[in-house]
Write a protein that holds these residues in place. Structure first.
Motif, PDB file in Angstrom:
ATOM      1  N   GLY A 184      19.628   2.831  -2.045  1.00  0.00           N
ATOM      2  CA  GLY A 184      18.748   1.810  -1.489  1.00  0.00           C
ATOM      3  C   GLY A 184      17.556   2.417  -0.762  1.00  0.00           C
ATOM      4  O   GLY A 184      17.241   3.600  -0.924  1.00  0.00           O
ATOM      5  N   VAL A 185      16.922   1.598   0.053  1.00  0.00           N
ATOM      6  CA  VAL A 185      15.722   2.028   0.776  1.00  0.00           C
ATOM      7  C   VAL A 185      15.944   1.805   2.268  1.00  0.00           C
ATOM      8  O   VAL A 185      16.349   0.721   2.689  1.00  0.00           O
ATOM      9  N   PRO A 207       5.536  -6.448  -2.869  1.00  0.00           N
ATOM     10  CA  PRO A 207       5.255  -5.031  -2.626  1.00  0.00           C
ATOM     11  C   PRO A 207       3.746  -4.808  -2.550  1.00  0.00           C
ATOM     12  O   PRO A 207       2.969  -5.574  -3.133  1.00  0.00           O
ATOM     13  N   GLU A 228       6.924   5.351  -4.615  1.00  0.00           N
ATOM     14  CA  GLU A 228       7.912   4.772  -5.537  1.00  0.00           C
ATOM     15  C   GLU A 228       8.817   3.767  -4.824  1.00  0.00           C
ATOM     16  O   GLU A 228       9.123   2.703  -5.353  1.00  0.00           O
ATOM     17  N   LEU A 229       9.243   4.124  -3.627  1.00  0.00           N
ATOM     18  CA  LEU A 229      10.098   3.206  -2.859  1.00  0.00           C
ATOM     19  C   LEU A 229       9.372   1.910  -2.518  1.00  0.00           C
ATOM     20  O   LEU A 229       9.994   0.850  -2.399  1.00  0.00           O
ATOM     21  N   LYS A 231       7.702   0.025  -4.288  1.00  0.00           N
ATOM     22  CA  LYS A 231       7.834  -0.985  -5.340  1.00  0.00           C
ATOM     23  C   LYS A 231       9.066  -1.870  -5.138  1.00  0.00           C
ATOM     24  O   LYS A 231       9.179  -2.912  -5.784  1.00  0.00           O
ATOM     25  N   ARG A 232       9.954  -1.462  -4.226  1.00  0.00           N
ATOM     26  CA  ARG A 232      11.237  -2.167  -4.087  1.00  0.00           C
ATOM     27  C   ARG A 232      11.335  -2.985  -2.798  1.00  0.00           C
ATOM     28  O   ARG A 232      12.371  -3.588  -2.537  1.00  0.00           O
ATOM     29  N   GLY A 273      13.857  -8.636  -7.442  1.00  0.00           N
ATOM     30  CA  GLY A 273      14.517  -7.332  -7.417  1.00  0.00           C
ATOM     31  C   GLY A 273      14.222  -6.512  -6.182  1.00  0.00           C
ATOM     32  O   GLY A 273      14.363  -5.285  -6.205  1.00  0.00           O
ATOM     33  N   LEU A 274      13.833  -7.157  -5.096  1.00  0.00           N
ATOM     34  CA  LEU A 274      13.528  -6.440  -3.869  1.00  0.00           C
ATOM     35  C   LEU A 274      14.804  -6.178  -3.080  1.00  0.00           C
ATOM     36  O   LEU A 274      15.781  -6.925  -3.172  1.00  0.00           O
ATOM     37  N   VAL A 275      14.787  -5.125  -2.260  1.00  0.00           N
ATOM     38  CA  VAL A 275      15.995  -4.750  -1.524  1.00  0.00           C
ATOM     39  C   VAL A 275      16.194  -5.621  -0.285  1.00  0.00           C
ATOM     40  O   VAL A 275      17.272  -5.599   0.325  1.00  0.00           O
TER      41      VAL A 275
END
Length: 526
Positions: A184-185, A207, A228-229, A231-232, A273-275
């Protein structure tokens, strides 16, 4: 043999029963008529008419807000510019388990630096926020604020007055991203975005744009991994629906704006699709328990106060202005041109009672629109401006303006040297900028020029506390205000639940009365 307690029947007894928020309340009918109790055993032999479960203030709003920010209450004291939301205010609320935002807008970096150092020293490890205001005409100020927040390890920023995303607000958010070790983030830097328009809100719900992210990577502000992170995760953890508030506002009704932004959040983030999911809070008009309860009932994850804190003991506002605020009514506000977005015609809501700032600021904006530069203003009109508003020659004002921006943002002067219209704007902004300073300093010769950011919540608060201990300015600590608003909101929500069940309570026991917050318990302030 245990004696069964009698149900409450008189207004005072009913009020005490309703304020036992950590216990359920039951409304019943027995041989003596209607009554209420917190004790289920008292129901024996009576007819139950309605019931409401325990409702402590921490059950209002979103548990995620409490967990992510490390606070005890779903309540935030929003930033008030020029340090009116002072270090003292932030520390007092942080110590009591509330989130508060330091009013960095309008301050030079050295003052922001000193304040953040002071807060982190006096409230080590406690959560707080710092304001990041959109400054389209002064991007250097945004950059400096983000630099200071990152340097001092500030873990939450309140972004306000943004019309579009900027590299700096994105930089703050992404600089705190890291893998959490479980796929995860980890979000190290929290972002609370205060908005009043859905098109702006949507930018914070998604994002960050790839173009902005790419530019930050290229200049070395963030890593490729953080890009990259990004994007989530949504750009903002929390989205504050700013309704009819003080300062920058579109004066939108909260019952319209809040559901609109909740629906927008659900539509944008469903299946994205977000965390994490962005929470939506409510600001603007939150000056009474009934207003806060209405916001929570409408779906707010948290509430934000502003105007009501400006008259508190800890606010960085002058005693003279606090006295004006304490006499304000809900209709004693007006719109006036803002200093930071003057050329764009953006307005702020200010106190009208006891000051002529709003009318004088509007006259300056009308003059700006009508003329190409100071030299084009008719002689008589220019003389009137110098005598009644500036109280000095405009040439002297320009000299002061040059000295000011040499410290704050030298590029402003460079852009104005060959642009008479821009030079006129900077001169007029001299008055708009200093007028708030005259208010915070309590300048006795400039009372009629005080610019006091204020919304109708101030008047509603004054009406609510009239005749109580909070009517006196010396009793208005930010903690007392916050505790009474959240506890009163829970009380008002409980009364609302009973009303929806058909219970009609006597007026004397249906409104929460402020109680000193120093009545502490082993589990917190209450």
């Amino acid at each position: 043999m245990t004696t069964r307690l009698e149900p409450a029947r008189e207004a005072g007894e009913l009020y005490d029963t309703l304020t036992a928020l950590d216990r359920p309340v039951f409304v019943l009918r027995d041989e003596r008529g209607l009554g209420a109790t917190n004790d289920e055993d008292v129901l024996a032999g009576a007819r139950l008419l309605a019931a409401a479960p325990p409702l402590s203030p921490d059950r209002l709003g979103s548990p995620g807000f409490l967990a992510d920010h490390g606070v005890a209450h779903p309540y935030m004291a929003g930033a008030m510019a020029n340090g009116i939301a002072s270090a003292d205010l932030v520390v007092a609320l942080a110590t009591a388990g509330f989130l508060a935002s330091f009013g960095a807008a309008g301050l030079v970096p050295a003052r922001v630096d000193a304040a953040l150092a002071d807060i982190t020293r006096r409230a080590p490890g406690l959560p707080f926020a710092c304001n990041l205001i959109h400054s389209p005409s002064e991007p250097a100020m945004e950059r400096a604020t983000v630099d200071l927040c990152l340097r001092h390890g500030v873990r939450c920023v309140e972004a306000s007055a943004f019309l579009d995303l900027t590299p700096e607000v994105v930089r703050y958010r992404l600089a705190g991203l890291a893998p959490d070790g479980r796929g995860g983030v980890r979000i190290g830097n929290r972002l609370v975005a205060k908005v009043s328009r859905p098109e702006v809100a949507e930018r914070f719900l998604r994002p960050p744009p790839e173009a902005l992210v790419r530019g930050l990577v290229e200049r070395g502000a963030i890593s490729a991994e953080q890009a990259e992170l990004a994007k989530r995760v949504p750009l903002a953890d929390d989205l504050t629906a700013e309704a009819d508030s003080g300062g920058h506002t579109d004066r939108r009704p909260l019952p319209v704006l809040l559901p609109e932004l909740i629906a927008l959040r659900d539509r944008v983030q469903r299946g994205a699709g977000l965390v994490s999911r962005t929470r939506v809070g409510a600001a603007g008009g939150i000056g009474t328990p009934a207003a806060a309860a209405a916001a929570f009932t409408t779906g707010a994850d948290y509430v934000v106060t502003g105007s009501v804190n400006q008259a508190s003991a800890e606010a960085g506002q002058s005693p003279a202005t606090k006295r004006l605020l304490a006499t304000a009514g809900a209709a004693d506000c007006a719109m006036a041109p803002s200093a930071d977005m003057f050329e764009m015609g953006v307005e702020v809501q200010v106190l009208q009672r006891g000051t002529m700032f709003a009318s004088r600021a509007r006259r300056l904006y009308e003059t700006y629109r009508e003329h190409a530069g100071i030299e084009d203003i008719p002689v008589d009109d220019r003389a009137a401006l110098e005598e009644r508003i500036f109280r000095r020659p405009l040439a002297d004002v320009w000299e002061d303006t040059v000295r000011f921006f040499r410290e704050r943002d030298p590029a402003q002067i460079a852009r104005a040297e060959n642009d008479p219209k821009r030079r006129m704007a900077l001169v007029f902004r001299w008055y708009l900028g200093l007028s708030s300073g005259w208010s915070t300093a309590g300048a006795p010769d400039r009372v009629t020029d005080y610019q006091v950011w204020c919304g109708p919540a101030m008047g509603a608060f004054n009406d609510w506390v009239a005749g109580t201990y909070l009517a006196a300015l010396e009793n208005r600590s930010v903690v007392d205000i916050a505790v009474n608003l959240v506890r009163g909101a829970a009380f008002a929500a409980r009364v609302g639940q009973l009303r929806l069940s058909g219970v009609r309570l006597p007026a004397a026991c249906a409104t929460y009365r402020p109680t000193p917050a120093r009545r502490a318990s082993g589990t917190g302030w209450w």
